[in-house]
Design an enzyme around this catalytic site. Structure first.
Site, PDB file in Angstrom:
ATOM      1  N   SER A 132       0.832  -1.195   0.000  1.00 36.02           N
ATOM      2  CA  SER A 132       0.000   0.000   0.000  1.00 36.02           C
ATOM      3  C   SER A 132       0.877   1.260   0.000  1.00 36.02           C
ATOM      4  O   SER A 132       1.576   1.515  -0.960  1.00 36.02           O
ATOM      5  CB  SER A 132      -0.971  -0.036   1.186  1.00 36.02           C
ATOM      6  N   HIS A 174      -4.015  -0.656  -4.633  1.00 33.22           N
ATOM      7  CA  HIS A 174      -5.470  -0.843  -4.454  1.00 33.22           C
ATOM      8  C   HIS A 174      -6.166  -0.539  -5.786  1.00 33.22           C
ATOM      9  O   HIS A 174      -7.207   0.118  -5.825  1.00 33.22           O
ATOM     10  CB  HIS A 174      -6.021   0.084  -3.366  1.00 33.22           C
ATOM     11  N   GLU A 201      -5.138  -5.334  -5.036  1.00 27.50           N
ATOM     12  CA  GLU A 201      -4.971  -5.835  -3.674  1.00 27.50           C
ATOM     13  C   GLU A 201      -4.637  -7.324  -3.679  1.00 27.50           C
ATOM     14  O   GLU A 201      -5.018  -8.068  -4.590  1.00 27.50           O
ATOM     15  CB  GLU A 201      -6.240  -5.570  -2.861  1.00 27.50           C
TER      16      GLU A 201
END
Length: 279
Positions: A132, A174, A201
């Site tokens: 992330s 994401h 993800e």
């Protein structure tokens, strides 16, 4: 794009990777970092809950058999000069950046002694991973923040300096889950680079010796602007729609590879869209 001359590898994760059960992406990170001989440091600069995030990854990496796992938390830039932190990085075979806010990573680590130590270990062969926010900092120019699920416009993305482990590209995370194609294209057109990577993800791209391999349950979307025929970047204001023509789009799931030097997928004996064998 110049090829990064280094012995190290990168494991760049789109976020929300599986931590329970088989944990295939984190398992691959530990394997590449030395397996049961791995010495891993967890960089928690991105998160406001460093102890909680760090302890979760300690649990996973120890369960997977890593020899040593330590947390390095840098709440301030002064922490990035800590002799304890520098010693831990100098021994590390794997360095893992957690998620959170990527601006927190660069504000406390970039251009510090710790930053230099991590790059040195990477050049010597250590594996550097990030999920992330930890993925966002991998290029030399990163997406700091921006709107998702919208058409490309200059105003929807803010760029800033990254840590520079994979220079000359733009990375977003994401990706499919948050509809970030417009954001990636907006970032790519604004930067003097031609490759943008959008990572889903529970998916990662492993960078080694100038090649990328996709692992995980989603895909990596690659936008290649090297042969773009037109954009209206110099004709629009920040809130006006961006036009982009002639770009290439590759979508690569688990097991597929991409060559950073040639900017082409490595298809081996896989089948083309026409159903004919690719030679």
């Amino acid at each position: 794009m110049s090829e990064n001359q280094t012995k190290g590898q990168l494991v760049i994760i789109g976020g929300a990777e599986e931590k329970n059960g088989d944990a295939p992406i984190l398992r691959e990170f530990v394997r590449r970092a030395g397996g049961v001989q791995a010495h891993i440091v967890i960089m928690t600069a991105a998160t406001e809950l460093p102890r909680e995030a760090g302890e979760k990854y300690i649990e996973v990496f120890r369960r997977l058999g890593a020899s040593e796992v330590r947390i390095i938390d840098t709440e301030t830039r002064e922490d990035a000069s800590s002799s304890t932190a520098l010693e831990a990085v100098n021994k590390a075979t794997g360095i893992f950046f957690t998620g959170g806010d990527q601006a927190r990573i660069t504000s406390t680590i970039k251009d510090t002694e710790l930053d230099a130590a991590i790059h040195k270990r990477y050049s010597e062969g250590a594996v550097v991973a990030g999920t992330s926010a930890g993925a966002a900092v991998m290029p030399d120019k990163m997406i700091v923040e921006g709107d998702s699920q919208t058409n490309p416009r200059l105003e929807i993305v803010e760029m800033g300096p990254g840590l520079g482990f994979l220079p000359g590209v733009v990375i977003d995370q994401h990706f499919s889950e948050r509809g970030r194609l417009g954001r990636l294209i907006s970032a790519l057109v604004q930067e003097p680079v031609v490759l943008g990577f959008g990572i889903d993800e529970n998916t990662a791209m492993v960078v080694s010796q100038g090649q990328i391999e996709v692992i995980g349950e989603g895909s990596v979307t690659i936008v290649d602007e090297s042969e773009g025929t037109y954009n209206n970047l110099n004709q629009i204001l920040r809130d006006e729609p961006l036009a982009v023509c002639g770009v290439k789009l590759h979508i690569l799931p688990h097991g597929h590879k991409f060559d950073l030097k040639t900017r082409q997928p490595i298809l081996d004996n896989k089948t083309s869209i026409s159903g004919r064998s690719v030679t």
